[in-house]
Design a protein around this motif. Structure first.
Motif, PDB file in Angstrom:
ATOM      1  N   ALA A 171      -3.043   4.784  -1.839  1.00  0.00           N
ATOM      2  CA  ALA A 171      -3.932   5.441  -0.881  1.00  0.00           C
ATOM      3  C   ALA A 171      -3.582   6.912  -0.799  1.00  0.00           C
ATOM      4  N   ALA A 172      -4.536   7.772  -1.200  1.00  0.00           N
ATOM      5  CA  ALA A 172      -4.364   9.220  -1.084  1.00  0.00           C
ATOM      6  C   ALA A 172      -4.890   9.629   0.285  1.00  0.00           C
ATOM      7  N   ASN A 173      -3.974   9.834   1.222  1.00  0.00           N
ATOM      8  CA  ASN A 173      -4.349  10.083   2.614  1.00  0.00           C
ATOM      9  C   ASN A 173      -4.696  11.556   2.848  1.00  0.00           C
ATOM     10  N   LYS A 174      -5.358  11.791   3.984  1.00  0.00           N
ATOM     11  CA  LYS A 174      -5.750  13.119   4.453  1.00  0.00           C
ATOM     12  C   LYS A 174      -6.800  13.763   3.557  1.00  0.00           C
ATOM     13  N   CYS A 175      -7.674  12.929   2.976  1.00  0.00           N
ATOM     14  CA  CYS A 175      -8.827  13.435   2.228  1.00  0.00           C
ATOM     15  C   CYS A 175      -9.965  13.669   3.222  1.00  0.00           C
ATOM     16  N   ASP A 176      -9.854  14.742   3.971  1.00  0.00           N
ATOM     17  CA  ASP A 176     -10.786  14.989   5.060  1.00  0.00           C
ATOM     18  C   ASP A 176     -12.091  15.624   4.608  1.00  0.00           C
ATOM     19  N   ASN A 177     -12.214  16.029   3.344  1.00  0.00           N
ATOM     20  CA  ASN A 177     -13.464  16.595   2.837  1.00  0.00           C
ATOM     21  C   ASN A 177     -13.593  16.222   1.358  1.00  0.00           C
ATOM     22  N   PRO A 178     -14.802  16.318   0.775  1.00  0.00           N
ATOM     23  CA  PRO A 178     -15.008  15.931  -0.624  1.00  0.00           C
ATOM     24  C   PRO A 178     -14.147  16.697  -1.616  1.00  0.00           C
ATOM     25  N   THR A 179     -13.801  17.952  -1.320  1.00  0.00           N
ATOM     26  CA  THR A 179     -12.961  18.724  -2.239  1.00  0.00           C
ATOM     27  C   THR A 179     -11.597  18.069  -2.406  1.00  0.00           C
ATOM     28  N   LEU A 180     -11.027  17.619  -1.313  1.00  0.00           N
ATOM     29  CA  LEU A 180      -9.714  16.965  -1.379  1.00  0.00           C
ATOM     30  C   LEU A 180      -9.801  15.621  -2.086  1.00  0.00           C
ATOM     31  N   GLU A 181     -10.941  14.950  -1.991  1.00  0.00           N
ATOM     32  CA  GLU A 181     -11.102  13.688  -2.714  1.00  0.00           C
ATOM     33  C   GLU A 181     -11.022  13.906  -4.218  1.00  0.00           C
ATOM     34  N   HIS A 182     -11.589  15.002  -4.716  1.00  0.00           N
ATOM     35  CA  HIS A 182     -11.505  15.298  -6.151  1.00  0.00           C
ATOM     36  C   HIS A 182     -10.070  15.629  -6.550  1.00  0.00           C
ATOM     37  N   GLU A 183      -9.315  16.251  -5.649  1.00  0.00           N
ATOM     38  CA  GLU A 183      -7.931  16.584  -5.970  1.00  0.00           C
ATOM     39  C   GLU A 183      -7.021  15.366  -6.016  1.00  0.00           C
ATOM     40  N   SER A 184      -7.481  14.218  -5.467  1.00  0.00           N
ATOM     41  CA  SER A 184      -6.653  13.011  -5.491  1.00  0.00           C
ATOM     42  C   SER A 184      -6.486  12.456  -6.895  1.00  0.00           C
ATOM     43  N   VAL A 185      -7.299  12.943  -7.836  1.00  0.00           N
ATOM     44  CA  VAL A 185      -7.171  12.482  -9.231  1.00  0.00           C
ATOM     45  C   VAL A 185      -5.803  12.860  -9.793  1.00  0.00           C
ATOM     46  N   GLU A 186      -5.162  13.868  -9.206  1.00  0.00           N
ATOM     47  CA  GLU A 186      -3.841  14.286  -9.674  1.00  0.00           C
ATOM     48  C   GLU A 186      -2.821  13.154  -9.618  1.00  0.00           C
ATOM     49  N   PHE A 187      -3.010  12.217  -8.692  1.00  0.00           N
ATOM     50  CA  PHE A 187      -2.045  11.130  -8.522  1.00  0.00           C
ATOM     51  C   PHE A 187      -2.188  10.049  -9.582  1.00  0.00           C
ATOM     52  N   MET A 188      -3.145  10.186 -10.474  1.00  0.00           N
ATOM     53  CA  MET A 188      -3.294   9.213 -11.550  1.00  0.00           C
ATOM     54  C   MET A 188      -2.062   9.181 -12.448  1.00  0.00           C
ATOM     55  N   LYS A 189      -1.325  10.291 -12.513  1.00  0.00           N
ATOM     56  CA  LYS A 189      -0.156  10.334 -13.381  1.00  0.00           C
ATOM     57  C   LYS A 189       0.993   9.460 -12.877  1.00  0.00           C
ATOM     58  N   ILE A 234       0.870  -1.179   0.000  1.00  0.00           N
ATOM     59  CA  ILE A 234       0.000   0.000   0.000  1.00  0.00           C
ATOM     60  C   ILE A 234       0.902   1.223   0.000  1.00  0.00           C
ATOM     61  N   LEU A 235       0.852   1.984  -1.085  1.00  0.00           N
ATOM     62  CA  LEU A 235       1.628   3.216  -1.203  1.00  0.00           C
ATOM     63  C   LEU A 235       0.775   4.377  -0.707  1.00  0.00           C
ATOM     64  N   VAL A 236       1.283   5.114   0.259  1.00  0.00           N
ATOM     65  CA  VAL A 236       0.541   6.215   0.876  1.00  0.00           C
ATOM     66  C   VAL A 236       1.170   7.538   0.461  1.00  0.00           C
ATOM     67  N   ALA A 237       0.322   8.489   0.073  1.00  0.00           N
ATOM     68  CA  ALA A 237       0.765   9.844  -0.258  1.00  0.00           C
ATOM     69  C   ALA A 237      -0.164  10.847   0.416  1.00  0.00           C
ATOM     70  N   ASN A 238       0.315  12.071   0.546  1.00  0.00           N
ATOM     71  CA  ASN A 238      -0.459  13.137   1.184  1.00  0.00           C
ATOM     72  C   ASN A 238      -1.141  13.956   0.098  1.00  0.00           C
ATOM     73  N   VAL A 239      -2.474  13.883   0.047  1.00  0.00           N
ATOM     74  CA  VAL A 239      -3.201  14.567  -1.010  1.00  0.00           C
ATOM     75  C   VAL A 239      -3.070  16.080  -0.876  1.00  0.00           C
ATOM     76  N   GLN A 240      -2.835  16.560   0.325  1.00  0.00           N
ATOM     77  CA  GLN A 240      -2.732  17.995   0.537  1.00  0.00           C
ATOM     78  C   GLN A 240      -1.414  18.572   0.018  1.00  0.00           C
ATOM     79  N   ASP A 241      -0.395  17.726  -0.158  1.00  0.00           N
ATOM     80  CA  ASP A 241       0.886  18.172  -0.706  1.00  0.00           C
ATOM     81  C   ASP A 241       0.976  17.997  -2.213  1.00  0.00           C
ATOM     82  N   GLY A 242       0.056  17.203  -2.781  1.00  0.00           N
ATOM     83  CA  GLY A 242       0.155  16.922  -4.201  1.00  0.00           C
ATOM     84  C   GLY A 242       1.277  15.937  -4.494  1.00  0.00           C
ATOM     85  N   VAL A 243       1.582  15.757  -5.776  1.00  0.00           N
ATOM     86  CA  VAL A 243       2.629  14.818  -6.196  1.00  0.00           C
ATOM     87  C   VAL A 243       3.988  15.497  -6.069  1.00  0.00           C
TER      88      VAL A 243
END
Length: 513
Positions: A134-152, A104-113
């Motif tokens: 796992a895009a961690n620290k998605c504490d609200n729906p807005t941050l969940e949408h930003e996790s799409v950035e890690f698709m790259k 399980i690879l964990v990253a911080n969604v609030q820091d971006g890639v």
């Protein structure tokens, strides 16, 4: 025939899930959220986790173990501004990756890639193991949408999780279980060990060689060892196999952080480390108390740790480490006498002199552990126990304390691990402290209670039970409960008198009617 025996004794592989990532992305928080308790230390300071923290888990019909690893804090080929622990943490992570079935690879969604995320992702793809992101620290729906950035980074699916709110954790675990090799038996139940593993905690003050001892017993560099005090922070559970009664006994070695004086605990991380060490003592079946085999005796902190073990009521083996530094100029007997004098409360524990660095006398330590394990399973018959105590009272009369001498009516063993014996006497206050110590020593010698603390409880024998006639009637109890007074007898009403029988009176007088 030999091949068949080898196949039968081959250890069962337990599926493993390892959590990896760069520092300070919430790996330990995710680990604790999956386990369901605060097992790994969590702090905003990067690099808190150094060793591999392992926890066995059962989800439905699947049994597996989860591993928390330290953060990979350097790029490949980087040499400048590298922390002294980075290379050691990286080697621990490599071992975890090599032994894991799912990563399980964990990253911080609030820091971006960041560059380190790309470095770790490439490293995990090279392993050939299935990887969940796992895009961690998605504490609200807005941050969940930003996790799409890690698709790259090349992952088909992103698992947005929030360890703070426990959101998305179950979906991540279920996805990991589907990728694990199944360990379910034919009857549909997960395989589990037949005997509960023996929990052995390794405790002591800093820099006495606890981690070195764990590595020496395991025969591998499982935990980090250095001359820097405070190297070990978490309580590290390691599976271990003991040779016991001609067979193998499953055990768990728990390496703990060094216990320092409370006044010297100056950081939050160290405070949590001490709490983990104390919890390890509380849940242990046996404690390996590591001290330094010094002719100067034990320190004040050693005596505090010994008191902690005594209050917890744990079986204990005192391990005198670093004997290689003193064996040339001092004899074992003199060192042991000094140790016994410095730790008078640990007289029940065997003392083993070893050198974890040279791996000398480890067999003697394992023999002492097996001996204490025998005592942990000891059950003393009531009849034998009473005969031994009766002989002790007869051979040595108790001193008179108070109004009368101490009398023993009956004794029974009421607890194990540690053994607890209940003595019914005429009055516990009549027992002198030195006589109680005499009774303990008598039982310890009679039943060879080596390494196990013995607890004696004196209780006054209950007196005769009050007659049931003196108890209030149901009607009286109802009146008492309602607060009503008892009815008064009418004093003016004459008592009923029984008239004498005239025939009986005449017969008694001898007259004929």
């Amino acid at each position: 025939m030999s091949e068949q025996n080898n196949s039968e004794t081959k250890p069962v592989h337990i599926p493993t899930v390892a959590i990896v990532g760069r520092p300070n992305v919430g790996k330990s928080s995710l680990f604790n959220a999956i386990v369901g308790r605060r097992l790994s230390i969590v702090h905003e300071m990067p690099g808190v986790t150094r060793d591999r923290v392992v926890a066995p888990l059962v989800r439905g019909k699947c049994r597996f173990q989860l591993i928390d690893t330290g953060g990979l804090g350097m790029l490949s080929g980087e040499t400048r501004k590298v922390d002294m622990w980075d290379s050691r943490i990286a080697s621990q992570v490599d071992i975890a990756i090599g032994g894991a079935d799912v990563l399980i690879l964990v990253a911080n969604v609030q820091d971006g890639v960041v560059n380190l995320d790309e470095e770790v992702a490439a490293r995990l793809r090279e392993s050939g193991k299935p990887v969940l992101f796992a895009a961690n620290k998605c504490d609200n729906p807005t941050l969940e949408h930003e996790s799409v950035e890690f698709m790259k980074l090349g992952f088909r699916k992103i698992f947005p999780v929030s360890c703070l709110h426990k959101r998305g954790v179950n979906a991540l675990v279920e996805a990991a279980i589907k990728l694990l090799p199944q360990n379910v038996s034919e009857d549909g139940e997960s395989e589990a060990p037949a005997v509960k593993p023996l929990n052995i905690a390794v405790v002591g003050r800093p820099n006495v060689g606890k981690s070195s001892l764990v590595n020496a017993l395991l025969g591998e560099e499982r935990v980090m060892v250095s001359d820097v005090a405070g190297t070990t922070r978490d309580a590290i559970d390691v599976d271990f196999t003991l040779r016991y009664q001609g067979g193998d006994r499953a055990a768990v070695l728990v390496d703990t952080a060094g216990l320092r004086k409370k006044a010297k605990v100056d950081t939050v991380v160290e405070f949590f480390s001490v709490m983990r060490a104390q919890a390890a003592i509380d849940r242990a079946d046996l404690v390996l108390f590591v001290v330094e085999a010094s002719p100067d005796g034990m320190t004040a902190q050693d005596r505090r740790i010994a008191s902690m073990i005594q209050k917890a009521g744990k079986a204990c083996v005192v391990v005198a480490n670093k004997f290689d530094l003193y064996k040339s100029g001092h004899k074992v007997r003199a060192l042991e006498e000094e140790l016994r004098y410095s730790l008078p409360g640990m007289n029940f524990s065997p003392v083993v002199f070893i050198s974890a660095k040279d791996r000398s006398n480890l067999d003697g330590l394992l023999d002492s552990i097996a001996q204490v394990m025998d005592q942990l399973e000891l059950s003393i018959p009531t009849g034998v126990l009473n005969r031994v105590l009766a002989d002790a009272f007869e051979s040595s009369t108790p001193p008179v304390v108070g109004a009368a001498p101490l009398k023993l009516y009956y004794a029974s063993m009421v607890g194990m691990t540690p053994p607890k014996v209940l003595l019914f006497v005429n009055n516990p206050k009549y027992c002198a402290d030195n006589y109680l110590a005499f009774l303990k020593n008598t039982l310890r010698q009679a039943f060879d209670l080596t390494g196990v603390p013995l607890e004696l409880e004196l209780r006054a024998r209950p007196k005769k039970v009050e007659s049931i006639r003196r108890e209030p009637s149901p009607a009286a109890r109802r009146r008492m409960k309602a607060g009503k007074p008892a009815p008064k007898r009418d004093a003016e009403k004459p008592k009923r008198r029984v008239k004498p029988n005239s025939k009986r009176r005449n017969n008694s007088s001898g007259r004929k009617g």
